[in-house]
Motif scaffolding. Structure first.
Motif, PDB file in Angstrom:
ATOM      1  N   ASP A  21     -48.242  73.530  50.742  1.00 35.89           N
ATOM      2  CA  ASP A  21     -48.756  74.935  50.537  1.00 35.89           C
ATOM      3  C   ASP A  21     -48.862  75.531  51.980  1.00 35.89           C
ATOM      4  O   ASP A  21     -48.840  76.745  52.085  1.00 35.89           O
ATOM      5  N   LEU A  22     -49.147  74.882  52.772  1.00 37.67           N
ATOM      6  CA  LEU A  22     -49.606  75.495  54.441  1.00 37.67           C
ATOM      7  C   LEU A  22     -48.195  75.392  55.135  1.00 37.67           C
ATOM      8  O   LEU A  22     -48.239  75.388  56.282  1.00 37.67           O
ATOM      9  N   GLY A  23     -46.832  75.352  54.478  1.00 34.56           N
ATOM     10  CA  GLY A  23     -45.849  75.471  55.165  1.00 34.56           C
ATOM     11  C   GLY A  23     -45.112  74.173  55.461  1.00 34.56           C
ATOM     12  O   GLY A  23     -44.227  74.347  56.495  1.00 34.56           O
ATOM     13  N   CYS A  24     -45.586  73.078  55.081  1.00 35.99           N
ATOM     14  CA  CYS A  24     -44.721  71.570  55.445  1.00 35.99           C
ATOM     15  C   CYS A  24     -43.762  71.439  54.422  1.00 35.99           C
ATOM     16  O   CYS A  24     -43.932  71.195  53.190  1.00 35.99           O
ATOM     17  N   PRO A  25     -42.260  71.539  54.920  1.00 42.06           N
ATOM     18  CA  PRO A  25     -41.421  71.010  54.038  1.00 42.06           C
ATOM     19  C   PRO A  25     -41.740  69.394  53.410  1.00 42.06           C
ATOM     20  O   PRO A  25     -42.462  68.916  54.243  1.00 42.06           O
ATOM     21  N   TYR A  41     -43.524  75.842  50.308  1.00 41.88           N
ATOM     22  CA  TYR A  41     -43.672  75.998  51.863  1.00 41.88           C
ATOM     23  C   TYR A  41     -43.114  77.192  52.551  1.00 41.88           C
ATOM     24  O   TYR A  41     -43.467  77.435  53.728  1.00 41.88           O
ATOM     25  N   ARG A  42     -42.644  78.150  51.484  1.00 41.30           N
ATOM     26  CA  ARG A  42     -42.025  79.503  52.072  1.00 41.30           C
ATOM     27  C   ARG A  42     -42.842  80.483  51.574  1.00 41.30           C
ATOM     28  O   ARG A  42     -42.296  81.521  51.756  1.00 41.30           O
ATOM     29  N   ARG A  43     -43.567  80.380  50.782  1.00 46.92           N
ATOM     30  CA  ARG A  43     -44.262  81.156  49.925  1.00 46.92           C
ATOM     31  C   ARG A  43     -45.375  81.867  50.718  1.00 46.92           C
ATOM     32  O   ARG A  43     -46.312  80.965  51.174  1.00 46.92           O
ATOM     33  N   ALA A  48     -56.190  74.021  61.513  1.00 48.80           N
ATOM     34  CA  ALA A  48     -54.887  74.489  62.445  1.00 48.80           C
ATOM     35  C   ALA A  48     -53.443  74.024  61.819  1.00 48.80           C
ATOM     36  O   ALA A  48     -52.561  74.605  62.314  1.00 48.80           O
ATOM     37  N   PHE A  49     -53.748  73.205  60.834  1.00 47.68           N
ATOM     38  CA  PHE A  49     -52.494  72.452  60.037  1.00 47.68           C
ATOM     39  C   PHE A  49     -51.489  73.605  59.856  1.00 47.68           C
ATOM     40  O   PHE A  49     -50.121  73.692  60.420  1.00 47.68           O
ATOM     41  N   GLY A  50     -51.778  74.596  59.218  1.00 47.80           N
ATOM     42  CA  GLY A  50     -50.765  75.650  58.571  1.00 47.80           C
ATOM     43  C   GLY A  50     -50.205  76.429  59.819  1.00 47.80           C
ATOM     44  O   GLY A  50     -49.116  76.860  59.805  1.00 47.80           O
ATOM     45  N   LEU A  51     -51.067  76.486  60.786  1.00 51.89           N
ATOM     46  CA  LEU A  51     -50.581  77.651  61.914  1.00 51.89           C
ATOM     47  C   LEU A  51     -49.630  76.928  63.041  1.00 51.89           C
ATOM     48  O   LEU A  51     -48.710  77.328  63.247  1.00 51.89           O
ATOM     49  N   LYS A  52     -49.880  75.535  63.164  1.00 53.51           N
ATOM     50  CA  LYS A  52     -48.989  74.894  63.938  1.00 53.51           C
ATOM     51  C   LYS A  52     -47.737  74.566  63.024  1.00 53.51           C
ATOM     52  O   LYS A  52     -46.634  74.642  63.748  1.00 53.51           O
ATOM     53  N   GLN A  53     -47.712  74.685  61.987  1.00 49.43           N
ATOM     54  CA  GLN A  53     -46.478  74.598  60.943  1.00 49.43           C
ATOM     55  C   GLN A  53     -45.517  75.830  61.243  1.00 49.43           C
ATOM     56  O   GLN A  53     -44.407  75.360  61.205  1.00 49.43           O
ATOM     57  N   ASP A  54     -46.370  76.839  61.366  1.00 47.51           N
ATOM     58  CA  ASP A  54     -45.711  77.943  61.886  1.00 47.51           C
ATOM     59  C   ASP A  54     -45.214  78.232  63.226  1.00 47.51           C
ATOM     60  O   ASP A  54     -44.631  79.361  63.486  1.00 47.51           O
TER      61      ASP A  54
END
Lengths: 309, 383
Positions: free
Chosen positions: A213-217, B94-96, B118-124
């Protein structure tokens, strides 16, 4: 009044607790420490052609004097001998190396199995767990012998591969290090799979969803969430395989060849072929000391894990 | 049924009233089947930008499935879901541009509070300096600045909930999905959090979608509520409309307490109707009856707090008046609930606010009393 009763029951309780704790300690004292002391004592002795094949032998009839007399003859010569002949150092190093490589392979084989089990429908899991434990119902020795039948030149594996036309000449696997690896991986796989399964099974599947959900494949989520969270299982599994594999004797003896150098085999040769009990004992003591390091590390890791929970 | 505004509408935000408004999230004829089980049945729903929308229903009603389809964890069997004009089909979670706050919070136990946020931000691939300032901002927002270095297991339930909220807000998603966000909190903390969530949503000007089974929670936080039942949406309306003008018996009974009368329409004149109930042998006058016809069998529904009780016959001629007897009283502190017997096995509840400290109740057990309610106090339910 109430207080007295409770303190009384408390002390009673404490006594009970002591008794309970003493049982395993007594067991260890009797069946681990005492034999170890005997082995250690023999390792300080000198080899002779006699029964028993070492001296000095403590003459308990003389009481303490007999003990002192024997103690005066003890020496560390056997330990010095271990450093003088390269075969021992090589065997130790080779054992550590084989155990290490086998542990890595076991982890690589065991992880997908444990992962699949943990992700399987809940109703299947007890059955899958049973299948992992099932080999224990047959003697370890017989299972290793069975591998001879599979791996030998005219064995099942070669016949099968030749039947399929994949190979024309039989593969030489038996009596090589490859066979030792196969044997160790096969024998110790449950010890890897079970702790891995228990740590993977506990994992909340919504953690993976949260990562996605947070952008991780999915693959990244596996590395960033699943692997770190199963680390306690990975560590436990690796120690449970590595520690016994270092001292393994049966597998290198039955499946390995002359090139396979393992300390368990060396020990056996010293003890039974050379009838050199003192050197064999010294080999065993050193092996134990080597293994104490990973065991202590393992214990410490387990405690840290407990604290974290 | 003709829509009647309920009282003065103070809320200016009502894009659903505007036919030209473009929905921000749109479920278009969405069906989701799990084997034979139909979780969501041919369902359409429009949610507007900056709306706080609640999916409300019991377990197994399909509300969570709706949310999970929007997040991308489930794929609709049929139908389409649009977000900001984009068809979400085939786009992995993960792309929505949506983020979800999980019911279990799903905080990564091996990471600190800071690292979780920070997890999602790092992922971006956000630059480190920007990440750190965003994390600080989020920590401030949920008032957890001094807990940045803690691990989730060192926090209380309420604090964990805030971390989960901060983490799901950190990426500034187009839609924040909240899956039963307050289920694990105690009542008092839940009420506080609800108010905070509302303030947060207004301040951030974001679209929130909440899934809940708690009708009070939905009523408190949401601009609009979708009442769901067995894969269908029964009604989509503001909390006020849902409460005052339920469109069905299901909705009426699901939200709050309600009295139901079964009767036959005997008269109908423009919006006024008269209903005869044979059980109580009484006539009910209704203003704003909608399109019912004479002879229709209908259910009349009225909320307990709209039923007045008095010892003397009320003077107003406009009201419905029935004589009855007090059967039981439940004293709740703030209110008392009177169970009033109309006929054999026919009871009605009246909620009376305890505006004075009552030493002795003016109306008590077995009193003969008069029930009354205004003509426009209840609604007719046709199904």
């Amino acid at each position: 009044m109430d207080r007295e009763v409770s303190s009384q029951s408390y002390s009673k309780n404490r006594l009970g607790r002591w008794a309970l704790i003493m049982v395993p300690y007594a067991w260890l004292l009797l069946f681990f420490l005492a034999p170890f002391v005997i082995v250690f004592k023999i390792s300080l002795s000198e080899v002779v052609v006699a029964i028993p094949p070492y001296k000095p032998v403590i003459d308990w009839a003389q009481g303490l004097a007999g003990f002192v007399e024997a103690a005066q003859q003890w020496s560390l010569d056997n330990y010095i001998w271990l450093t003088e002949d390269a075969i021992y150092l090589n065997a130790y190093l080779s054992s550590l190396q084989i155990a290490f490589i086998a542990t890595v392979i076991t982890l690589l084989v065991g992880y997908p199995i444990a992962y699949g089990m943990a992700r399987a429908p809940k109703a299947w899991q007890p059955t899958l767990l049973m299948l992992i434990i099932l080999p224990f119902w047959t003697s370890f020795l017989i299972r290793v012998y069975a591998w001879i039948g599979i791996l030998k030149n005219e064995g099942l594996l070669n016949q099968f591969l030749m039947m399929l036309g994949i190979i024309d000449d039989p593969l030489v696997i038996l009596n090589t290090n490859a066979a030792v690896y196969i044997g160790i991986v096969y024998s110790y796989l449950p010890f890897m799979v079970l702790p891995l399964y228990s740590s993977l099974e506990k994992m909340d599947s919504s953690l993976i969803e949260a990562a996605e959900d947070l952008g991780c494949p999915p693959m990244q989520a596996f590395w960033k969430v699943t692997i770190p969270l199963s680390l306690p299982g990975i560590i436990a599994g690796c120690f449970l395989v590595f520690i016994p594999a270092v001292g393994e004797f049966v597998i290198p003896d039955l499946l390995g060849g002359s090139e396979t150098l393992m300390i368990g085999k060396t020990l056996w040769v010293e003890f039974f072929s050379n009838r050199d009990w003192p050197v064999a004992s010294a080999v065993a003591v050193v092996l134990l000391l080597i293994l104490v390091i990973p065991i202590v590390l393992f214990q410490r890791q387990q405690e840290k894990q407990k604290e974290a929970q | 049924m003709a829509k009647k505004p309920i009282g003065p509408v103070r809320r200016a935000f009502a894009p659903w009233e505007d036919p030209s408004a473009i929905p921000f999230i749109e479920f278009r004829n969405v069906t989701k089947r799990f084997g034979d089980f139909v979780a969501v049945d041919n369902l359409s729903l429009s949610i507007y930008e900056r709306e706080f929308h609640a999916l409300l229903g019991g377990s197994g009603c399909g509300k969570t499935t709706m949310m999970r389809m929007l997040a991308g964890f489930e794929t609709p069997t049929e139908g389409q879901i649009f977000l900001d004009g984009q068809d979400l089909a085939g786009i992995p979670p993960y792309r929505r541009p949506v983020n979800m706050m999980f019911q279990s919070y799903a905080l990564f136990p091996h990471m600190t509070v800071e690292a979780n946020i920070a997890f999602g931000l790092k992922q971006d691939g956000m630059p480190a300096a920007e990440i750190s300032s965003r994390v600080q901002e989020m920590l401030r927002l949920v008032k957890l600045e001094q807990f940045a270095k803690r691990k989730p297991h060192q926090l209380s339930g309420g604090q964990r909930q805030r971390v989960a909220l901060a983490r799901s807000l950190a990426k500034r998603p187009k839609v924040l999905l909240l899956d039963e966000p307050m289920a694990a909190l105690d009542k008092k903390l839940r009420e506080e959090t609800q108010l905070e969530l509302m303030t947060l949503q207004e301040d951030l000007r974001m679209t929130f979608l909440i899934v809940t089974h708690d009708q009070e929670e939905a009523m408190t936080v949401a601009d609009r509520i979708s009442v769901m039942d067995r894969g269908h949406i029964r009604q989509v309306a503001t909390p006020g409309e849902i409460y005052e003008m339920p469109n069905s018996r299901f909705v009426a009974e699901f939200i709050g307490d309600i009295n139901l009368f079964h009767g036959k329409v005997t008269q109908k004149q423009s919006e006024d109707a008269q209903l005869y109930c044979d059980l109580t042998d009484s006539t009910i006058n209704i203003q704003g009856a909608g399109d019912v016809r004479v002879g229709d069998e209908v259910t009349f529904a009225i909320r307990p707090e709209k039923v007045r009780i008095s010892l003397d016959k009320p003077a107003e001629s406009n009201a419905n008046v029935i004589q009855a007897e007090v059967w039981d009283i439940a004293y709740m502190g703030d209110v008392s609930i009177y169970h009033i017997k109309l006929a054999e096995d026919e009871f009605i509840r009246s909620v009376v606010a305890n505006t004075t400290r009552l030493v002795e109740r003016p109306i008590t057990w077995d009193d003969k009393i008069w029930l009354s309610w205004d003509r426009d106090a209840g609604v007719i339910l046709t199904n």
